[in-house]
Design an enzyme around this catalytic site. Sequence first.
Site, PDB file in Angstrom:
ATOM      1  N   HIS A  43       0.859  -1.182   0.000  1.00 45.87           N
ATOM      2  CA  HIS A  43       0.000   0.000   0.000  1.00 45.87           C
ATOM      3  C   HIS A  43       0.896   1.233   0.000  1.00 45.87           C
ATOM      4  CE1 HIS A  43      -3.619   2.183   2.103  1.00 45.87           C
ATOM      5  NE2 HIS A  43      -3.168   2.839   1.051  1.00 45.87           N
ATOM      6  N   ARG A  49       4.027   6.362   5.039  1.00 46.98           N
ATOM      7  CA  ARG A  49       4.457   5.945   6.390  1.00 46.98           C
ATOM      8  C   ARG A  49       5.217   4.618   6.374  1.00 46.98           C
ATOM      9  NH1 ARG A  49      -1.294   4.428   9.204  1.00 46.98           N
ATOM     10  NH2 ARG A  49      -1.775   6.562   8.606  1.00 46.98           N
ATOM     11  N   THR A 101      -6.333   0.691   6.949  1.00 42.47           N
ATOM     12  CA  THR A 101      -7.551   0.962   6.193  1.00 42.47           C
ATOM     13  C   THR A 101      -8.757   0.535   7.028  1.00 42.47           C
ATOM     14  OG1 THR A 101      -6.220   0.219   4.331  1.00 42.47           O
ATOM     15  CG2 THR A 101      -8.508   0.747   3.879  1.00 42.47           C
ATOM     16  N   GLU A 151     -12.495  -6.351  -3.729  1.00 43.07           N
ATOM     17  CA  GLU A 151     -11.946  -7.043  -2.562  1.00 43.07           C
ATOM     18  C   GLU A 151     -12.895  -6.778  -1.415  1.00 43.07           C
ATOM     19  OE1 GLU A 151      -7.777  -6.553  -1.604  1.00 43.07           O
ATOM     20  OE2 GLU A 151      -8.180  -6.934   0.517  1.00 43.07           O
TER      21      GLU A 151
HETATM   22  N1  PXP Z   1      -6.603  -5.631   1.975  1.00 43.95           N
HETATM   23  C1  PXP Z   1      -6.601  -4.277   2.023  1.00 43.95           C
HETATM   24  C2  PXP Z   1      -7.390  -3.513   1.004  1.00 43.95           C
HETATM   25  C3  PXP Z   1      -5.867  -3.592   3.000  1.00 43.95           C
HETATM   26  O1  PXP Z   1      -5.878  -2.242   3.038  1.00 43.95           O
HETATM   27  C4  PXP Z   1      -5.093  -4.344   3.911  1.00 43.95           C
HETATM   28  C5  PXP Z   1      -4.249  -3.638   4.936  1.00 43.95           C
HETATM   29  O2  PXP Z   1      -3.270  -2.878   4.294  1.00 43.95           O
HETATM   30  C6  PXP Z   1      -5.110  -5.738   3.804  1.00 43.95           C
HETATM   31  C7  PXP Z   1      -5.891  -6.358   2.836  1.00 43.95           C
HETATM   32  C8  PXP Z   1      -4.315  -6.605   4.732  1.00 43.95           C
HETATM   33  O3  PXP Z   1      -4.872  -6.514   6.009  1.00 43.95           O
HETATM   34  P1  PXP Z   1      -4.129  -7.195   7.245  1.00 43.95           P
HETATM   35  O4  PXP Z   1      -2.792  -6.542   7.350  1.00 43.95           O
HETATM   36  O5  PXP Z   1      -5.031  -6.896   8.389  1.00 43.95           O
HETATM   37  O6  PXP Z   1      -4.025  -8.650   6.929  1.00 43.95           O
END
Ligand code: PXP
Length: 250
Positions: A43, A49, A101, A151
């Site tokens: 991301h 960050r 997010t 997603e």
């Molecule tokens: N999917 C999206 C769209 C996200 O923003 C994130 C976190 O950056 C993730 C998946 C992964 O989430 P986690 O780190 O909680 O597994």
Amino acid sequence: MPNLGVNIDHIATVRQARLGADPDVMTAAVHAEMGGADCITVHLREDRRHIQDADVRLLRQSISTRLNLEMAATDEIIAIALEVVPDQCTLVPERRQELTTEGGLDLATHRDTVAAAIDRLQGAGIPVSLFIDPDVAVVEEAARLGARAVELHTGEYAAHPGRPQLARLTEAMEAGLAAGLTVHAGHGLGYETAGPLAQVPGFSEFNIGHSIICRALFAGLMEAVAEMKGLVRYDGNDPRGIRGNRPPKR
Ligand code: PXP
């Protein structure tokens, strides 16, 4: 069986704590691939960050699986995506103060911005996935906007795993497939919750980060400490060639 996208943002978070080179994001991507990742997800946040522009460019050149770039639909980040050409862009909402997010895209409020971003990215051959709440109406709106994929936000399911949340995700996933979308899922999935969701046929990809990086720390911490312990043990040879400075005799 869904593909596994491994989110390696947290590796960059640790690196940015010292603004140095370690831990190396590229090495993390290679290890994730060796472990079976089908996709590397990062991301590129507006506040930078964790993941930096250079990381995205290097990953594009060096990984052997697919690159999924999570991003806000802003001109600055879209320009970088158009230059780097990831295998997929996942549009996410972004707020400066949030820890991660926090919810899916609000397609009612940001319809035009999201539609314009989809046109620009998909016009350049980059499939776009929209990160949305598992809600049939929102899934159908994503399809109307022309996104190739969605997603589904799994945060609620991960926090309260059970039949009601599984049913909600399944219904939204089936609506996505019926509308011709590819359906991914992610956010908050862990070692207890990813498996049951993977048993529901229809999901193409799970994106998972936090739980994998947490598990990796404890899978490797003992070994890392043991290695350092071996190095700091005094062996009687002062590297400066100075005698003395011996540890007290026991
Ligand atoms: N999917 C999206 C769209 C996200 O923003 C994130 C976190 O950056 C993730 C998946 C992964 O989430 P986690 O780190 O909680 O597994």
